[in-house]
Design a protein around this motif. Structure first.
Motif, PDB file in Angstrom:
ATOM      1  N   GLY A 283      45.246  42.640  35.523  1.00 11.61           N
ATOM      2  CA  GLY A 283      45.930  42.319  34.276  1.00 11.61           C
ATOM      3  C   GLY A 283      45.242  41.244  33.474  1.00 11.61           C
ATOM      4  O   GLY A 283      45.895  40.500  32.723  1.00 11.61           O
ATOM      5  N   LEU A 284      43.918  41.144  33.596  1.00  9.38           N
ATOM      6  CA  LEU A 284      43.144  40.125  32.905  1.00  9.38           C
ATOM      7  C   LEU A 284      42.081  40.785  32.020  1.00  9.38           C
ATOM      8  O   LEU A 284      41.712  41.932  32.250  1.00  9.38           O
ATOM      9  CB  LEU A 284      42.449  39.195  33.907  1.00  9.38           C
ATOM     10  N   THR A 285      41.581  40.042  31.048  1.00  6.20           N
ATOM     11  CA  THR A 285      40.460  40.548  30.271  1.00  6.20           C
ATOM     12  C   THR A 285      39.184  40.391  31.089  1.00  6.20           C
ATOM     13  O   THR A 285      39.107  39.564  32.005  1.00  6.20           O
ATOM     14  CB  THR A 285      40.304  39.779  28.949  1.00  6.20           C
ATOM     15  N   SER A 286      38.159  41.159  30.738  1.00 13.58           N
ATOM     16  CA  SER A 286      36.887  41.046  31.453  1.00 13.58           C
ATOM     17  C   SER A 286      36.270  39.666  31.265  1.00 13.58           C
ATOM     18  O   SER A 286      35.612  39.137  32.172  1.00 13.58           O
ATOM     19  CB  SER A 286      35.919  42.141  30.996  1.00 13.58           C
ATOM     20  N   VAL A 287      36.509  39.049  30.110  1.00 12.95           N
ATOM     21  CA  VAL A 287      36.013  37.693  29.863  1.00 12.95           C
ATOM     22  C   VAL A 287      36.674  36.704  30.822  1.00 12.95           C
ATOM     23  O   VAL A 287      36.010  35.839  31.407  1.00 12.95           O
ATOM     24  CB  VAL A 287      36.263  37.274  28.395  1.00 12.95           C
ATOM     25  N   HIS A 288      37.987  36.848  30.994  1.00 14.42           N
ATOM     26  CA  HIS A 288      38.725  35.961  31.900  1.00 14.42           C
ATOM     27  C   HIS A 288      38.262  36.175  33.342  1.00 14.42           C
ATOM     28  O   HIS A 288      38.136  35.216  34.118  1.00 14.42           O
ATOM     29  CB  HIS A 288      40.220  36.221  31.769  1.00 14.42           C
ATOM     30  N   VAL A 289      38.017  37.420  33.711  1.00 15.00           N
ATOM     31  CA  VAL A 289      37.516  37.723  35.054  1.00 15.00           C
ATOM     32  C   VAL A 289      36.173  37.035  35.277  1.00 15.00           C
ATOM     33  O   VAL A 289      35.933  36.402  36.312  1.00 15.00           O
ATOM     34  CB  VAL A 289      37.371  39.244  35.254  1.00 15.00           C
ATOM     35  N   ASN A 290      35.287  37.152  34.301  1.00 19.60           N
ATOM     36  CA  ASN A 290      33.964  36.545  34.404  1.00 19.60           C
ATOM     37  C   ASN A 290      34.056  35.037  34.589  1.00 19.60           C
ATOM     38  O   ASN A 290      33.389  34.453  35.458  1.00 19.60           O
ATOM     39  CB  ASN A 290      33.151  36.874  33.158  1.00 19.60           C
ATOM     40  N   ARG A 291      34.891  34.398  33.804  1.00 21.64           N
ATOM     41  CA  ARG A 291      35.056  32.946  33.908  1.00 21.64           C
ATOM     42  C   ARG A 291      35.623  32.546  35.266  1.00 21.64           C
ATOM     43  O   ARG A 291      35.201  31.555  35.860  1.00 21.64           O
ATOM     44  CB  ARG A 291      35.984  32.447  32.799  1.00 21.64           C
ATOM     45  N   THR A 292      36.572  33.331  35.752  1.00 21.74           N
ATOM     46  CA  THR A 292      37.217  32.994  37.020  1.00 21.74           C
ATOM     47  C   THR A 292      36.248  33.136  38.184  1.00 21.74           C
ATOM     48  O   THR A 292      36.202  32.278  39.078  1.00 21.74           O
ATOM     49  CB  THR A 292      38.453  33.891  37.238  1.00 21.74           C
TER      50      THR A 292
ATOM     51  N   ALA B 254      31.355  28.171  41.417  1.00 19.76           N
ATOM     52  CA  ALA B 254      31.028  26.761  41.186  1.00 19.76           C
ATOM     53  C   ALA B 254      31.713  25.860  42.207  1.00 19.76           C
ATOM     54  O   ALA B 254      31.188  24.796  42.562  1.00 19.76           O
ATOM     55  CB  ALA B 254      31.436  26.358  39.772  1.00 19.76           C
ATOM     56  N   GLU B 255      32.865  26.294  42.696  1.00 23.23           N
ATOM     57  CA  GLU B 255      33.593  25.522  43.698  1.00 23.23           C
ATOM     58  C   GLU B 255      33.062  25.764  45.111  1.00 23.23           C
ATOM     59  O   GLU B 255      33.550  25.158  46.065  1.00 23.23           O
ATOM     60  CB  GLU B 255      35.077  25.879  43.651  1.00 23.23           C
ATOM     61  N   GLY B 256      32.087  26.654  45.244  1.00 26.17           N
ATOM     62  CA  GLY B 256      31.511  26.933  46.549  1.00 26.17           C
ATOM     63  C   GLY B 256      32.336  27.856  47.416  1.00 26.17           C
ATOM     64  O   GLY B 256      32.097  27.971  48.626  1.00 26.17           O
ATOM     65  N   LEU B 257      33.284  28.571  46.812  1.00 22.80           N
ATOM     66  CA  LEU B 257      34.147  29.470  47.577  1.00 22.80           C
ATOM     67  C   LEU B 257      33.504  30.841  47.766  1.00 22.80           C
ATOM     68  O   LEU B 257      33.735  31.507  48.781  1.00 22.80           O
ATOM     69  CB  LEU B 257      35.499  29.619  46.887  1.00 22.80           C
TER      70      LEU B 257
ATOM     71  N   ILE C 101      31.634  35.718  50.610  1.00 25.77           N
ATOM     72  CA  ILE C 101      32.745  34.781  50.734  1.00 25.77           C
ATOM     73  C   ILE C 101      32.245  33.609  51.556  1.00 25.77           C
ATOM     74  O   ILE C 101      32.042  33.715  52.764  1.00 25.77           O
ATOM     75  CB  ILE C 101      33.980  35.448  51.375  1.00 25.77           C
ATOM     76  N   ALA C 102      32.032  32.494  50.891  1.00 18.38           N
ATOM     77  CA  ALA C 102      31.427  31.330  51.532  1.00 18.38           C
ATOM     78  C   ALA C 102      32.454  30.452  52.243  1.00 18.38           C
ATOM     79  O   ALA C 102      32.105  29.702  53.154  1.00 18.38           O
ATOM     80  CB  ALA C 102      30.668  30.500  50.498  1.00 18.38           C
ATOM     81  N   ASN C 103      33.705  30.517  51.807  1.00 16.26           N
ATOM     82  CA  ASN C 103      34.752  29.715  52.435  1.00 16.26           C
ATOM     83  C   ASN C 103      36.024  30.553  52.472  1.00 16.26           C
ATOM     84  O   ASN C 103      36.837  30.514  51.551  1.00 16.26           O
ATOM     85  CB  ASN C 103      34.971  28.413  51.669  1.00 16.26           C
ATOM     86  N   TRP C 104      36.147  31.324  53.547  1.00 11.90           N
ATOM     87  CA  TRP C 104      37.271  32.267  53.659  1.00 11.90           C
ATOM     88  C   TRP C 104      38.613  31.556  53.632  1.00 11.90           C
ATOM     89  O   TRP C 104      39.545  31.964  52.949  1.00 11.90           O
ATOM     90  CB  TRP C 104      37.140  33.096  54.929  1.00 11.90           C
ATOM     91  N   LYS C 105      38.727  30.477  54.389  1.00 11.70           N
ATOM     92  CA  LYS C 105      40.010  29.774  54.488  1.00 11.70           C
ATOM     93  C   LYS C 105      40.476  29.277  53.126  1.00 11.70           C
ATOM     94  O   LYS C 105      41.637  29.482  52.743  1.00 11.70           O
ATOM     95  CB  LYS C 105      39.899  28.606  55.472  1.00 11.70           C
ATOM     96  N   ALA C 106      39.583  28.641  52.381  1.00 14.65           N
ATOM     97  CA  ALA C 106      39.958  28.103  51.074  1.00 14.65           C
ATOM     98  C   ALA C 106      40.258  29.223  50.080  1.00 14.65           C
ATOM     99  O   ALA C 106      41.221  29.141  49.309  1.00 14.65           O
ATOM    100  CB  ALA C 106      38.849  27.205  50.540  1.00 14.65           C
ATOM    101  N   LEU C 107      39.440  30.278  50.089  1.00 11.08           N
ATOM    102  CA  LEU C 107      39.650  31.380  49.149  1.00 11.08           C
ATOM    103  C   LEU C 107      40.981  32.070  49.414  1.00 11.08           C
ATOM    104  O   LEU C 107      41.719  32.406  48.486  1.00 11.08           O
ATOM    105  CB  LEU C 107      38.501  32.392  49.235  1.00 11.08           C
ATOM    106  N   SER C 108      41.295  32.292  50.685  1.00 10.03           N
ATOM    107  CA  SER C 108      42.557  32.963  51.016  1.00 10.03           C
ATOM    108  C   SER C 108      43.753  32.083  50.659  1.00 10.03           C
ATOM    109  O   SER C 108      44.805  32.597  50.263  1.00 10.03           O
ATOM    110  CB  SER C 108      42.591  33.337  52.498  1.00 10.03           C
ATOM    111  N   GLN C 109      43.604  30.763  50.762  1.00  6.84           N
ATOM    112  CA  GLN C 109      44.692  29.871  50.364  1.00  6.84           C
ATOM    113  C   GLN C 109      44.894  29.900  48.855  1.00  6.84           C
ATOM    114  O   GLN C 109      46.026  29.967  48.371  1.00  6.84           O
ATOM    115  CB  GLN C 109      44.401  28.449  50.836  1.00  6.84           C
TER     116      GLN C 109
END
Length: 262
Positions: free
Chosen positions: A194-203, A209-212, A222-230
């Motif tokens: 339910g997002l625009t492609s621009v919003h997807v790209n930014r996210t 950038a957060e290293g996730l 997936i560099a940090n499974w625990k953090a991404l899943s949280q």
């Protein structure tokens, strides 16, 4: 119908859904079918059409279900992996209420509806396996509704990445800590969340950038499974992994950890 190869992999998948006897498994593997190769973005089912005489089983490649609004806006409502039936509902419903398309080039096995229905009526264990499979699919639908309705953009993207990673691993498409190719364009990912492609790209860029995650094109690590899943509020309960493969008996936070993850 020709039978260039049996459906042993499909039989094995259904045996994860219910306890099947040897003869049940053999009957599933021996289902007559015709295989066909289809291009990416090809329609398997079109909304509003009556069901065909066959049901489509995804042998290889990926597919998705979709609904369109009156003005043509698309909502992708599920993604499907090899071994999944794409139109089991047409055993009993008289009209298609949604469309199914391929995400990638795919191979489809067309199985006669009469053969599937007879198998389910004659073999209760197989009917139970199909019923459990449909219930799990409905559970995934409910989770997607929750994501679109209540999770923010960051959580929606994190959640769908977690789900696809777990399901692709279960289907044997990726290893424990490998890159996986995201089977969706940013536009398609937007239509699923339910997002625009621009919003997807930014996210996606923000998560990287957060290293996730690490990403290059459609390749995702997936560099940090625990953090991404949280962040994604990802609880695999809705996937009912206890009724799938024993490989999921290991703790979830050990499934997808890159070698250099902190």
């Amino acid at each position: 119908m020709s039978t260039p190869a049996n459906l042993a992999f499909f039989s094995s998948r259904m045996s994860d859904r219910a306890i099947l006897s040897y003869s049940d498994s053999e009957a599933l593997a021996a289902l007559p079918h015709a295989r066909r190769r289809v291009n990416a973005n090809a329609y398997i089912i079109r909304e509003g059409e009556p069901p065909r005489s066959t049901c489509a089983l995804l042998i290889s490649g990926l597919a998705f279900r979709q609904k369109l609004t009156a003005d043509g806006a698309r909502q992708i409502i599920s993604v499907h992996l090899p071994g999944e039936l794409l139109d089991l509902q047409h055993l009993f419903l008289n009209i298609a209420d949604h469309s199914v398309q391929t995400l990638t080039e795919a191979v489809i096995a067309d199985i006669a509806r009469d053969d599937l229905e007879s198998l389910m009526l004659e073999r209760p264990a197989i009917a139970r396996a199909f019923w459990v499979d449909s219930l799990i699919e409905a559970s995934i639908f409910r989770e997607w509704v929750l994501s679109v309705g209540r999770r923010d953009a960051r959580a929606r993207i994190a959640h769908i990445l977690c789900e696809l990673a777990v399901r692709m691993r279960g289907a044997g498409l990726i290893g424990d800590s490998e890159n996986f190719v995201l089977p969706m364009t940013q536009e398609q990912l937007g239509d699923a969340t339910g997002l625009t492609s621009v919003h997807v790209n930014r996210t996606i860029k923000a998560l990287a950038a957060e290293g996730l995650i690490k990403h290059s094109g459609r390749s995702i690590m997936i560099a940090n499974w625990k953090a991404l899943s949280q962040i994604g509020d990802f609880n695999p309960l809705y996937l009912h992994l206890d009724q799938v493969s024993p490989r999921f008996a290991v703790p979830m936070d050990t499934l997808f950890v890159s070698p250099d993850a902190s």
